[in-house]
Design a protein around this motif. Structure first.
Motif, PDB file in Angstrom:
ATOM      1  N   GLU A  85       3.661 -14.450 -38.675  1.00 37.25           N
ATOM      2  CA  GLU A  85       3.836 -14.316 -37.230  1.00 37.25           C
ATOM      3  C   GLU A  85       3.688 -12.868 -36.783  1.00 37.25           C
ATOM      4  N   ILE A  86       4.205 -11.921 -37.570  1.00 37.10           N
ATOM      5  CA  ILE A  86       4.086 -10.504 -37.230  1.00 37.10           C
ATOM      6  C   ILE A  86       2.622 -10.075 -37.245  1.00 37.10           C
ATOM      7  N   VAL A  87       1.870 -10.514 -38.251  1.00 35.94           N
ATOM      8  CA  VAL A  87       0.444 -10.172 -38.338  1.00 35.94           C
ATOM      9  C   VAL A  87      -0.312 -10.757 -37.147  1.00 35.94           C
ATOM     10  N   LEU A  88       0.000 -12.004 -36.766  1.00 40.41           N
ATOM     11  CA  LEU A  88      -0.673 -12.645 -35.637  1.00 40.41           C
ATOM     12  C   LEU A  88      -0.369 -11.915 -34.331  1.00 40.41           C
ATOM     13  N   VAL A  89       0.905 -11.591 -34.086  1.00 38.39           N
ATOM     14  CA  VAL A  89       1.282 -10.885 -32.869  1.00 38.39           C
ATOM     15  C   VAL A  89       0.625  -9.506 -32.817  1.00 38.39           C
ATOM     16  N   THR A  90       0.629  -8.788 -33.941  1.00 35.48           N
ATOM     17  CA  THR A  90       0.035  -7.450 -33.987  1.00 35.48           C
ATOM     18  C   THR A  90      -1.467  -7.500 -33.720  1.00 35.48           C
ATOM     19  N   ALA A  91      -2.167  -8.446 -34.351  1.00 36.12           N
ATOM     20  CA  ALA A  91      -3.612  -8.569 -34.151  1.00 36.12           C
ATOM     21  C   ALA A  91      -3.931  -8.938 -32.699  1.00 36.12           C
ATOM     22  N   SER A  92      -3.136  -9.807 -32.095  1.00 32.67           N
ATOM     23  CA  SER A  92      -3.358 -10.197 -30.693  1.00 32.67           C
ATOM     24  C   SER A  92      -3.144  -9.012 -29.756  1.00 32.67           C
ATOM     25  N   GLY A 146      -1.466 -20.648 -28.830  1.00 31.27           N
ATOM     26  CA  GLY A 146      -0.530 -20.259 -27.775  1.00 31.27           C
ATOM     27  C   GLY A 146       0.010 -18.856 -27.970  1.00 31.27           C
ATOM     28  N   THR A 147       0.367 -18.513 -29.211  1.00 35.29           N
ATOM     29  CA  THR A 147       0.885 -17.171 -29.486  1.00 35.29           C
ATOM     30  C   THR A 147      -0.174 -16.116 -29.223  1.00 35.29           C
ATOM     31  N   THR A 148      -1.397 -16.362 -29.689  1.00 33.15           N
ATOM     32  CA  THR A 148      -2.484 -15.407 -29.481  1.00 33.15           C
ATOM     33  C   THR A 148      -2.739 -15.177 -27.993  1.00 33.15           C
ATOM     34  N   ALA A 149      -2.862 -16.268 -27.219  1.00 33.35           N
ATOM     35  CA  ALA A 149      -3.149 -16.146 -25.798  1.00 33.35           C
ATOM     36  C   ALA A 149      -2.024 -15.432 -25.054  1.00 33.35           C
ATOM     37  N   ALA A 150      -0.769 -15.826 -25.331  1.00 29.37           N
ATOM     38  CA  ALA A 150       0.364 -15.236 -24.622  1.00 29.37           C
ATOM     39  C   ALA A 150       0.486 -13.742 -24.903  1.00 29.37           C
ATOM     40  N   VAL A 151       0.409 -13.358 -26.178  1.00 28.20           N
ATOM     41  CA  VAL A 151       0.559 -11.949 -26.540  1.00 28.20           C
ATOM     42  C   VAL A 151      -0.624 -11.134 -26.038  1.00 28.20           C
ATOM     43  N   TYR A 152      -1.843 -11.690 -26.129  1.00 28.15           N
ATOM     44  CA  TYR A 152      -3.034 -10.964 -25.669  1.00 28.15           C
ATOM     45  C   TYR A 152      -2.955 -10.658 -24.173  1.00 28.15           C
ATOM     46  N   TYR A 153      -2.649 -11.678 -23.359  1.00 27.82           N
ATOM     47  CA  TYR A 153      -2.625 -11.444 -21.906  1.00 27.82           C
ATOM     48  C   TYR A 153      -1.446 -10.587 -21.474  1.00 27.82           C
ATOM     49  N   ALA A 207       3.475   4.277 -24.593  1.00 30.41           N
ATOM     50  CA  ALA A 207       4.516   3.497 -23.920  1.00 30.41           C
ATOM     51  C   ALA A 207       4.005   2.102 -23.598  1.00 30.41           C
ATOM     52  N   GLY A 208       2.741   2.028 -23.199  1.00 27.58           N
ATOM     53  CA  GLY A 208       2.150   0.721 -22.881  1.00 27.58           C
ATOM     54  C   GLY A 208       2.112  -0.186 -24.090  1.00 27.58           C
ATOM     55  N   LEU A 209       1.737   0.387 -25.236  1.00 25.24           N
ATOM     56  CA  LEU A 209       1.691  -0.422 -26.444  1.00 25.24           C
ATOM     57  C   LEU A 209       3.083  -0.885 -26.854  1.00 25.24           C
ATOM     58  N   ALA A 210       4.057   0.026 -26.732  1.00 29.09           N
ATOM     59  CA  ALA A 210       5.436  -0.328 -27.090  1.00 29.09           C
ATOM     60  C   ALA A 210       5.958  -1.459 -26.218  1.00 29.09           C
ATOM     61  N   ILE A 211       5.713  -1.345 -24.903  1.00 24.05           N
ATOM     62  CA  ILE A 211       6.181  -2.385 -23.984  1.00 24.05           C
ATOM     63  C   ILE A 211       5.431  -3.692 -24.237  1.00 24.05           C
ATOM     64  N   ALA A 212       4.134  -3.573 -24.553  1.00 23.97           N
ATOM     65  CA  ALA A 212       3.364  -4.785 -24.863  1.00 23.97           C
ATOM     66  C   ALA A 212       3.940  -5.496 -26.090  1.00 23.97           C
ATOM     67  N   VAL A 213       4.339  -4.704 -27.091  1.00 21.07           N
ATOM     68  CA  VAL A 213       4.946  -5.292 -28.288  1.00 21.07           C
ATOM     69  C   VAL A 213       6.230  -6.032 -27.924  1.00 21.07           C
TER      70      VAL A 213
END
Length: 227
Positions: A35-42, A155-162, A177-183
């Motif tokens: 899940e961490i790898v998927l969220v990070t890649a998205s 669903g995880t890919t789409a949600a995290v990407y957008y 800061a943008g990347l941190a907040i996106a994470v």
């Protein structure tokens, strides 16, 4: 080196392959951070145009479905030996308590446990091997596994990407800061989806309990399903 920096340093095709392989091996029963790898890649795809969220979702879905199917075959042929080995190698993840908990959920929920298990760390790892060792009907397993893989990975890919795209637009001048907040938003979004699915499973549990006459108290299985 953090995962995001490591993924940034390799070609896009290799990123897709890593996502698919990590999730595939996790679905076989190996405790990897799928899940961490998927969220990070998205999130990286939302920041870098050379990474496609579509292909990340496709590889993640493929890894989830294929890995679970191999896990099912392994569990059907040698479930007890596999779980004994996993218990010795990863006692914190696959001790007798954790395995008994997962077995009760699968025996009670069947195909629904395969589908919803994709959103729960322990069940995501054990879904295929447990279904095989319990001799779940393969057709039901295949459908539940495929649907769960598509909904979870896509669903995880789409949600995290957008969420990452939105954060990047709002904080263009503050890239870190943008990347941190996106994470933060990406991880929060994953947990919101999990919580809603857990509530849905709990409602199903309560409805079934209401249909049973003479049932009193809360069983261990009910507690496991609620978790």
């Amino acid at each position: 080196m953090p995962i995001e920096q490591w993924l940034e340093a390799i070609p896009p095709l290799l990123v897709y392959a890593i996502v698919g392989l990590v999730i595939g091996f996790e679905s076989l029963g190996i405790p990897l951070p799928g899940e961490i790898v998927l969220v990070t890649a998205s999130l990286l795809a939302s920041q870098h145009d050379d990474l496609s969220p579509l292909w990340i979702g496709v590889w993640a879905t493929g890894g989830a479905i294929i890995g679970d199917n191999f896990g099912y075959l392994i569990g059907r042929r040698g479930g007890p030996r596999l779980f004994a080995w996993m218990g010795r190698k990863f006692p914190k993840h696959f001790g007798e308590t954790q395995l008994d908990h997962a077995r009760r959920v699968f025996q009670k929920r069947g195909a629904w446990a395969v589908f919803f298990g994709r959103f729960v760390a322990l069940l995501r790892i054990l879904a295929g091997p447990l279904a095989g060792s319990l001799h779940m009907n393969y057709g039901k397993f295949l459908v539940a596994n495929a649907l769960g893989g598509v909904v979870w990975a896509g669903g995880t890919t789409a949600a995290v990407y957008y969420l990452g795209v939105v954060a990047e637009k709002w904080l263009k001048g503050f890239s870190y800061a943008g990347l941190a907040i996106a994470v933060v938003f990406g991880i929060a979004g994953v947990f919101v989806v999990k919580r809603r699915l857990a509530k849905a499973a709990e409602k199903v549990e309560k409805a079934e309990k209401g249909e049973k006459s003479g049932a009193s108290g809360t069983s261990v299985e009910d507690e496991a399903a609620a978790v």
